[in-house]
Design a protein around this motif. Structure first.
Motif, PDB file in Angstrom:
ATOM      1  N   LEU A 191       0.818  -1.213   0.000  1.00  0.00           N
ATOM      2  CA  LEU A 191       0.000   0.000   0.000  1.00  0.00           C
ATOM      3  C   LEU A 191       0.848   1.258   0.000  1.00  0.00           C
ATOM      4  N   LEU A 192       1.740   1.374   0.944  1.00  0.00           N
ATOM      5  CA  LEU A 192       2.549   2.585   1.051  1.00  0.00           C
ATOM      6  C   LEU A 192       3.588   2.678  -0.063  1.00  0.00           C
ATOM      7  N   SER A 193       4.231   1.565  -0.366  1.00  0.00           N
ATOM      8  CA  SER A 193       5.273   1.603  -1.403  1.00  0.00           C
ATOM      9  C   SER A 193       4.699   1.946  -2.771  1.00  0.00           C
ATOM     10  N   SER A 194       3.480   1.476  -3.061  1.00  0.00           N
ATOM     11  CA  SER A 194       2.867   1.818  -4.353  1.00  0.00           C
ATOM     12  C   SER A 194       2.575   3.301  -4.442  1.00  0.00           C
ATOM     13  N   ALA A 195       2.146   3.919  -3.327  1.00  0.00           N
ATOM     14  CA  ALA A 195       1.897   5.369  -3.334  1.00  0.00           C
ATOM     15  C   ALA A 195       3.194   6.136  -3.534  1.00  0.00           C
ATOM     16  N   ARG A 196       4.252   5.700  -2.866  1.00  0.00           N
ATOM     17  CA  ARG A 196       5.540   6.382  -3.054  1.00  0.00           C
ATOM     18  C   ARG A 196       6.016   6.291  -4.496  1.00  0.00           C
ATOM     19  N   LEU A 197       5.839   5.107  -5.095  1.00  0.00           N
ATOM     20  CA  LEU A 197       6.265   4.929  -6.483  1.00  0.00           C
ATOM     21  C   LEU A 197       5.449   5.805  -7.423  1.00  0.00           C
ATOM     22  N   ALA A 198       4.151   5.875  -7.210  1.00  0.00           N
ATOM     23  CA  ALA A 198       3.299   6.687  -8.080  1.00  0.00           C
ATOM     24  C   ALA A 198       3.680   8.156  -8.007  1.00  0.00           C
ATOM     25  N   VAL A 199       4.032   8.633  -6.811  1.00  0.00           N
ATOM     26  CA  VAL A 199       4.418  10.042  -6.665  1.00  0.00           C
ATOM     27  C   VAL A 199       5.759  10.312  -7.325  1.00  0.00           C
ATOM     28  N   SER A 200       6.715   9.425  -7.129  1.00  0.00           N
ATOM     29  CA  SER A 200       8.045   9.646  -7.700  1.00  0.00           C
ATOM     30  C   SER A 200       8.055   9.508  -9.217  1.00  0.00           C
ATOM     31  N   ALA A 201       7.137   8.718  -9.780  1.00  0.00           N
ATOM     32  CA  ALA A 201       7.129   8.458 -11.230  1.00  0.00           C
ATOM     33  C   ALA A 201       5.989   9.188 -11.946  1.00  0.00           C
ATOM     34  N   ARG A 202       5.435  10.245 -11.323  1.00  0.00           N
ATOM     35  CA  ARG A 202       4.292  10.900 -11.963  1.00  0.00           C
ATOM     36  C   ARG A 202       4.674  11.625 -13.254  1.00  0.00           C
ATOM     37  N   ALA A 203       5.954  11.988 -13.383  1.00  0.00           N
ATOM     38  CA  ALA A 203       6.393  12.648 -14.615  1.00  0.00           C
ATOM     39  C   ALA A 203       6.946  11.663 -15.639  1.00  0.00           C
ATOM     40  N   ASP A 204       6.971  10.385 -15.309  1.00  0.00           N
ATOM     41  CA  ASP A 204       7.504   9.358 -16.214  1.00  0.00           C
ATOM     42  C   ASP A 204       6.385   8.910 -17.156  1.00  0.00           C
ATOM     43  N   ILE A 259      -3.758   3.565   7.928  1.00  0.00           N
ATOM     44  CA  ILE A 259      -3.838   4.774   7.096  1.00  0.00           C
ATOM     45  C   ILE A 259      -3.652   6.016   7.962  1.00  0.00           C
ATOM     46  N   VAL A 260      -4.297   6.014   9.144  1.00  0.00           N
ATOM     47  CA  VAL A 260      -4.168   7.167  10.044  1.00  0.00           C
ATOM     48  C   VAL A 260      -2.719   7.338  10.484  1.00  0.00           C
ATOM     49  N   SER A 261      -2.035   6.254  10.753  1.00  0.00           N
ATOM     50  CA  SER A 261      -0.631   6.370  11.165  1.00  0.00           C
ATOM     51  C   SER A 261       0.239   6.921  10.045  1.00  0.00           C
ATOM     52  N   TYR A 262      -0.101   6.582   8.780  1.00  0.00           N
ATOM     53  CA  TYR A 262       0.663   7.117   7.641  1.00  0.00           C
ATOM     54  C   TYR A 262       0.492   8.624   7.523  1.00  0.00           C
ATOM     55  N   ILE A 263      -0.653   9.146   7.918  1.00  0.00           N
ATOM     56  CA  ILE A 263      -0.921  10.578   7.750  1.00  0.00           C
ATOM     57  C   ILE A 263       0.124  11.404   8.482  1.00  0.00           C
TER      58      ILE A 263
END
Length: 1495
Positions: A191-204, A259-263
């Motif tokens: 869950l968290l790693s996919s969000a990080r990847l999507a943010v880092s690769a949004r310009a790819d 999810i709350v802890s990730y916030i």
């Protein structure tokens, strides 16, 4: 190697690198070798080495082992083994080790090799199950691979293996029975790693990366929100929103808790994406469960710290266990608003049908109420409100209006960029509220609610800026921001009168109430600011209202008059009392003055245009003008007494800020403009006796107001200049000269100091049209320059003439010109030159002469001035409409610019010097009177320019040199003097071009100025006198003067022409051609070209007269006439033959230039050769025999065309004189060269065809004529082949095709006699060219050329038509059908393209008309041509304009057609075509056959 031996060696004591090499060689056996135990031994050894013995290995050894394993797993040998069902002995322990290595924080190189091994396993379908057999391993491996990508290893291979593994995991998870466990596993691993990847690769934007992100999204959707989990979520939400305090172990709650802890822990960008993705996937997967959408939103809002207060909406009980587990996150306000905005965007994108008082509706209302309680801390907060406004518009618009002060972001002064972004978002929000109110037709209520809310917070308005300093909303951060005001104005301008008046009344009611309260009691804190805000809003609304001149027609005059009266009596008048009884407040004062100006503008406009409004009884009447102080505006506002205006004026003068001063000046300008309007009306009046008294009063009023405006400009300066420049255009005609002088002085000083308002004014069209100001501005420029140049003196009066020793001629000239304004006004361009102004110009001209002649002694007497200020004044001169100035002012500008140019030359400030040169070019570069040479010594100026050019550029070649021969060929015999600013040049080249343009222009002006004709001779002697300047540097000025003298026929110019020609040719005779520099060669060739152009035509005329005389008279008389004729042309005697005798030397110089490889030199050589060739008939005795060969060699190379402005002069190059005198041997070589070039084809074919056309158009007689005809007979088949052998698959080469047809057209139009078979051969391209494949532009060109060929055959070669009738008709049919295809409506043509096709169709119609002469021959066969055209016409829909002409062509063919053949045709054609032909025949019979005008 046997398996046992291999195993023993692999486990032996040899170094690991050796054993790895042995293992690799043993495994990679030939592909056809049978499976042996060695493959199993190698793989087992490697996997065991990396699994059980890795601890004993160094990092480098582990990397080598992983490398070897990846090589083996990716080899063709392994793939071949897998294809024969070989089982790879990879154990599960190795797979675990592989996962551990990828997920570890080990060495990067080691992890990279492990990832490569993983890629090899996953890309092989046989080996992939070795990795994917365990779901836990898959999830861990996915997590590790995503972490590897996040570290920056985003190669295609890494992305591909991750995508493969994610797809495999998704497939495995779909078949898993325990969906809760699946959800828990995916949450922990992906869950968290996919969000990080999507943010880092949004310009790819790579497809591989986008596919990976889609796979991850699909995996999350099916794992976290599976349909089987609906009950689990429902149960969890039931527990969350209950008051139980029992321990909750629900997995869904744990998921939400994660999810709350990730916030708190994750960056805002990651959580923004994660929350939006979770919420959107939840709504998408559980689309039917609306209540759960609301519940999840409440939970997420609670986690962000936004508690829902509405009792109708479920909320977390404060002390419940669920509330404690799902605690509020400790995050800052910015992060909270950004995350909330991501949730709001999901709701907006979901396009929900939000029912009133539904769950979502109530939650959104509660969120909106929470947001407006305090001002947002970042732009995301305002964007949240904008989204809520779009979702629940009516509620949110009311909420925002009632809390407008709470959400106003600029309560305290702050100039940071963050506040600017906040204010922009606040502006967007209010624009959205306005849009909603317009749709709800609620504009009056909008202002009521906003003003009511601000009234409650009026105490906080204390010391707040209400009115912007510049009276423009876009320059301040106001409560009502700029885009909101602009949108309001656009909205009001589109409403009717009845919609606008309620808005006025709504705001006026507030003003009336507040004024009444303030009249009774003292103002409380912030009351005056609130009143000023109401007044300013009312002024904006009244100003932005629609055009009200038709109020009577619309029936609104009465209501409009009542409201205007209420504003005046109930609004403005009480406000005056309040303002004068309370302490001075700039906000109140400024808003009052702005309101008065707006009311006065509308009131006077309606009085003059609307009868119903003007006749309303209760309306305040405008009293006549009186010569009162300018600040007494009582005639415009009769409800305000004069003494009140006096007090207001005094307050503004003593205590007013910039806005108040601007507002008062604005009222004075209004008074001035009204007075000028009344004066204009009085000037048009018929009764002059009754109007005289009123005119005197009005003029007095205007004088007083004008004086006040100029005084405020003196005292308040830039505070009012921005307003004055806006109105200056229509004020100027009515201002007194003394007032204009003040404005001019401020304009010049403002431009010098960089004042923005004055700079904008001079850059506008209004300054160009302000002819009253130009003389004054020019004098002030001179005064300022004189002050700047003065030594430590700041006033012009201090710069008086001193003793001669300290005298500076440039200062003296500037001081004289600073006093020229009255004379420039008095002596306009229509006056004679013998006046005081002319005497002043002569004195200045004498100063300029002395400055030039004594510049060395004066070079250090003038101190340097500020470069920026000086440059600003030069730019101001450039802003004059230099091409429209009268001759007096233009002469003054020339004097000043020349003196400044010479002065700055001494100061050695190159940048300023070339700025002045550029300005001078613009001042000189237009048609008009040039009088500078009449008031100063012209030769001194020219000598100075020549010396300056020599010092700057020496013998560098001028860009104007190539244009000099062209100037002599112009019809009017003048030089193209208009200056062209060539921005594409580099700065150095631009400066050189500008200086040379100035020199050339003045040289031509020198020869055309009658009063200084003797100075032409003086300048010529100076150039040839052998001064200290090098001869090469003087050659180009000499050629400039030579060209100018050739255009003027007076005695001095003739002498100078002969003198310069002799000097240049003497230099030509002495120069070493092999070592001559390029600039000198180009200059000498240009000089000789000019001499030939100017003198050769006279020789031609003399020769023609001699031949005429010899044919009429006897031999003795002819001899006498010859003697007389010899006495007339001075060119044929003595030294004047030198220019002809040296032609051979110049031809030799041209040959050297052509072989130099210098493109620029080649152009000069070509220009000379073409000029000499043109006149070779009379110069043949002086030309070398190889002239034809040299000229042809030069011309035959591609891209050989003389350059310059007038290149069109050489578009029709003619070598006819040279060709006429060419020997048969040379002529035959020339033709053979052309035939060979044509056979060769290639990229230079187009140029070869141009040369053919040059030869075709030239005359050839005798043996040369026979050779020319023979060559053309050989050429025709070649050209026909070129035209008909275009590629069938793609479009033809349009340039070559057009050139071939043009050449065929020239051949058929010559007088050379060809056989009919050869002529008919010319028609072949017209029947075979694939015209339908051509682009539109090329189609029109080639089509018209083909039509011209056929037309020439039909008109001039009738025998071909008779003998080759089918070919002619086939050409016509082919061209017409191609035209029909091109004119099809399927091509979506533009109007201009349709017009061009109509022209093409008209051309072929004229061709068909020429066939009437052959009716007897054609009547039995022409019906086939007509059938082809009709069939093509029936197959497509043609544009009507073209179709009309094509139908006319069919009618003309019907004229030629035999009736029996036509009947046969009607039977033979297909039914659809027969119907169309019958229709055309009916129209033909009715309208065309018996039409008298058809012929």
């Amino acid at each position: 190697m046997a398996g046992a031996d291999l195993k023993e060696r692999l486990h032996g004591p040899e170094p690991l690198c050796v054993r790895l090499n042995v293992a690799e060689k043993a495994f990679l056996a030939p592909l056809k070798a049978p499976v042996a135990q060695k493959e199993d031994v190698v793989i087992l050894w490697l996997t065991n080495l990396l699994t059980n013995k890795a601890v004993a290995l160094t990092t480098e050894e582990q990397v080598a082992a992983w490398t070897t394993l990846s090589t083996l797993l990716g080899s063709q040998r392994l793939k071949a083994l897998c294809s024969i069902n070989w089982v790879c002995p990879v154990t599960s322990s190795f797979t675990e080790n592989l996962v551990d290595v990828i997920n570890s924080s080990a060495d990067t190189a080691l992890r990279e090799k492990a990832v490569i091994v993983c890629h090899c396993l996953m890309s092989n379908p046989v080996l992939a199950p070795l990795v994917t057999h365990s779901l836990s391993h898959c999830l861990l491996l996915c997590k590790g691979l995503i972490a590897w990508l996040l570290e920056g290893h985003l190669g295609d291979a890494n992305v591909a293996v991750t995508s493969l593994l994610i797809g495999e995991v998704g497939t495995r998870l779909q078949s898993h029975l325990d969906k809760v466990k699946v959800m828990t596993s995916v949450t922990g691993h992906l869950l968290l790693s996919s969000a990080r990847l999507a943010v880092s690769a949004r310009a790819d934007e790579r497809k591989e990366m986008q596919d990976l992100l889609k796979e991850l999204k699909s995996l999350l959707a099916t794992s976290l929100f599976h349909s089987e989990l609906v009950k689990n979520y429902s149960t969890a939400f039931t527990l969350i929103f209950s008051e139980t305090k029992a321990i909750l172990n629900d997995k869904i709650i744990e998921f939400l808790q994660v999810i709350v802890s990730y916030i708190e822990s994750e960056p805002v960008e990651v959580m923004q994406f994660l929350l939006a993705q979770i919420f959107s996937l939840f709504m998408m997967k559980f689309k039917a469960h609306k209540i759960m959408h609301c519940q999840l939103l409440v939970v997420l809002c609670h986690a962000l710290g936004i508690t829902i207060q509405n009792p109708k909406v479920p909320s977390l009980v404060q002390n419940s266990f669920a509330a404690q587990k799902l605690r509020i996150s400790y995050i800052n306000g910015r992060k909270k608003e950004v995350l909330l905005y991501s949730l709001m965007c999901v709701l907006q994108d979901a396009s929900l049908n939000i029912t009133k008082d539904g769950d979502i509706d109530l939650v959104l209302k509660s969120v909106g109420e929470t947001l407006v309680k305090a001002a947002p801390v970042c732009s995301a907060g305002y964007k949240c409100l904008q989204v809520l406004l779009a979702l629940i518009p009516q509620f949110m618009s009311n909420l925002i209006m009632k809390n407008v002060w709470n959400i106003y972001c600029c309560k305290t002064p702050d100039n940071t960029a963050a506040v600017e972004e906040l204010y922009s978002s606040y502006d967007d929000l209010l624009c959205g509220v306005l849009e909603v109110c317009v749709k709800l037709r609620n504009l009056p209520k909008m202002f009521e609610k906003m003003l009511s809310a601000l009234k409650e917070k009026s105490a906080e308005l204390k010391d707040h800026v209400i009115i912007p300093e510049s009276l423009h909303a876009h320059q301040e951060r106001l409560i009502f921001p700029p885009r909101f005001i602009a949108s309001l104005r656009r909205t009001l301008s589109g409403l009717s009168h009845r919609q606008v008046l309620p808005v006025w009344k709504s705001i006026l009611s507030f003003l009336t109430k507040e004024s009444t309260v303030l009249l009774k009691t003292a103002a409380k804190q912030g009351d005056l600011e609130f009143v000023s805000l109401v007044v300013w809003v009312l002024a904006v609304v009244v100003e932005a209202s629609p055009s009200l001149q038709v109020a009577t027609v619309a029936g609104d005059a009465a209501g409009l008059a009542d409201v205007m009266t209420q504003i005046a009596i109930s609004g403005i008048k009480p406000l005056v009392t309040v303002m004068l009884t309370q302490p001075h407040n700039n906000n109140v004062c400024t808003s009052f003055l702005v309101m008065c100006h707006t009311w006065g503008e509308l009131h006077t406009s309606l009085l003059t245009t609307d009868v119903g409004y003007r006749d309303w009884p209760a309306l305040p009447k405008v009293v006549p003008f009186n010569p009162s102080p300018p600040t007494d505006i009582s005639h415009l506002f009769p409800f305000i007494p004069s003494d009140a205006w006096a007090q207001i004026s005094a307050r503004v003068a003593n205590f007013g800020n910039s806005a108040a001063k601007l507002a008062l000046v604005q009222l004075v300008i209004q008074k001035f403009s009204q007075a000028s309007l009344e004066q204009h009306k009085g000037a048009l009046s018929q009764d002059t006796a009754t109007e005289h008294t009123g005119q005197v009063v009005i003029q007095t009023t205007m004088d007083i107001a004008g004086k006040y405006l100029t005084n405020t400009l003196d005292y308040w300066g830039s505070n009012v200049s921005c307003l004055l420049t806006v109105h200056l255009t229509y004020l100027l005609p009515f201002l007194h000269t003394t007032h204009l002088a003040v404005i001019s002085r401020h304009l010049v000083n403002g431009v010098k100091e960089g004042d923005k308002s004055w700079s904008e004014y001079i850059n506008s069209r209004h300054f160009e049209e302000a002819s009253q100001l130009h003389p004054l501005v020019f004098s002030d420029i001179c005064a300022v320059l004189a002050t700047m140049f003065g030594s430590n003196k700041r006033k012009l009066s201090e710069c008086e003439d001193g003793p001669p020793a300290s005298k500076s001629y440039s200062l003296k000239l500037l001081k004289k010109m600073s006093k020229a304004a009255p004379l420039l006004v008095e002596f306009d361009s229509v006056k004679e030159e013998e006046n005081a102004l002319w005497k002043l110009y002569e004195e200045c001209g004498d100063c300029l002469r002395k400055l030039i002649e004594k510049e060395q002694s004066q070079s250090c007497s003038v101190q340097r001035c500020s470069m920026a200020e000086f440059k600003a004044l030069i730019q101001l001169i450039k802003k004059f409409p230099l091409h429209h100035l009268n001759k007096n002012l233009k002469t003054g500008v020339h004097l000043v610019l020349f003196s400044l140019m010479i002065q700055e030359s001494n100061q050695a400030r190159e940048e300023l010097f070339f700025d002045i040169v550029s300005t001078l070019n613009q001042a000189l570069g237009y048609l008009g009177t040039f009088r500078l040479f009449s008031i100063t010594k012209a030769s001194s100026i020219m000598q100075w320019l020549i010396e300056k050019r020599a010092s700057l550029y020496g013998s560098m070649l001028s860009q104007h040199m190539a244009n000099l021969p062209h100037a002599l060929l112009k019809a009017n015999g003048t030089y193209a003097a208009k200056f062209m600013d060539r921005q594409y040049l580099s700065p150095d080249l631009q400066n050189r071009y500008n200086f040379d343009h100035l020199l050339v222009y003045l040289t031509f002006k020198l020869t055309w100025t009658t009063k200084v004709a003797d100075q032409v001779k003086e300048l010529a002697e100076y150039i040839t006198s052998g001064s200290s300047i090098a001869t090469e540097s003087l050659l180009q000025p000499a050629v400039f003067l030579l060209a100018a003298c050739h255009l003027k026929g007076n005695a001095c110019c003739k002498w100078a022409k002969q003198h310069l020609s002799t000097w240049i040719l003497r230099y030509l005779k002495k120069m070493d051609l092999d070592t001559t520099c390029s600039a000198t060669a180009a200059t000498v060739l240009t000089a000789h070209t000019i001499i030939v152009q100017a003198l050769a035509p006279s020789l031609t005329a003399v020769k023609a007269k001699e031949e005429a005389k010899s044919s009429e008279d006897n031999a003795g008389e002819a001899k006498d006439e010859e003697t007389k004729e010899d006495a007339v042309p001075m060119e044929d005697s003595g030294k004047k033959l030198k220019w002809k005798k040296l032609l051979g030397r110049s031809v030799q110089l041209s040959e050297l230039c052509l072989s130099s490889g210098n493109k620029e030199l080649e152009e000069y050589a070509l220009a000379f050769l073409l000029t000499v060739s043109k006149h070779s008939g009379v110069l043949n005795a002086y030309l070398p025999p190889q002239l034809l060969t040299t000229a042809w060699s030069a011309l035959s190379l591609p891209d050989r065309c003389p350059s310059g402005i007038d290149t069109d002069v050489y578009t029709k190059v003619s070598l006819e004189p040279v060709l006429l005198t060419a020997s048969p041997e040379d002529y035959e070589k020339l033709l053979e060269d052309l035939v060979i070039r044509t056979h060769r084809g290639g990229a230079q074919l187009g140029h070869t065809l141009q040369l053919w056309r040059l030869v075709i158009n030239s005359m050839a007689t005798g043996a040369n004529g026979f050779l020319k005809r023979t060559a053309l007979e050989h050429l025709i088949p070649i050209l026909v082949h070129l035209a008909t052998s275009q590629p069938t698959s793609g479009p033809p080469d349009c340039s070559v095709l057009h050139g071939v047809l043009l050449t065929l057209q020239e051949i058929i139009q010559t007088t050379i006699s060809f056989e009919d078979q050869t002529k008919a051969h010319l028609l072949m391209p017209c029947t075979a060219i694939q015209l339908h494949k051509l682009p539109h532009h090329n189609f029109c060109q080639i089509f018209n050329t083909a039509v011209n060929i056929v037309n020439s055959v039909v008109v001039s070669h009738s025998s071909v038509v008779v003998e080759r009738t089918p070919t002619v008709l086939a050409a016509i049919a082919h061209l017409t059908t191609a035209l029909i295809t091109q004119a099809s409506q399927e091509h979506k043509l533009e109007d201009q393209q349709i017009k061009e096709l109509v022209g093409c169709s008209s051309n072929i119609e004229r061709l068909v008309k020429q066939l009437d002469a052959f009716k007897v021959k054609l009547n039995k066969v022409v019906h086939f041509t007509m059938a082809t055209i009709v069939i093509a016409l029936q197959r497509t829909t043609v544009y009507p304009a073209v179709k009309m002409v094509i139908e006319s062509i069919v009618y003309r063919l019907l004229d030629l057609c035999d009736s029996y053949c036509l009947q046969h045709l009607l039977v033979a054609l297909p039914p659809a075509t027969t119907t169309l032909l019958k229709h055309l025949h009916d129209n033909y019979s009715t309208f065309h056959r018996y039409n008298p005008g058809k012929a």
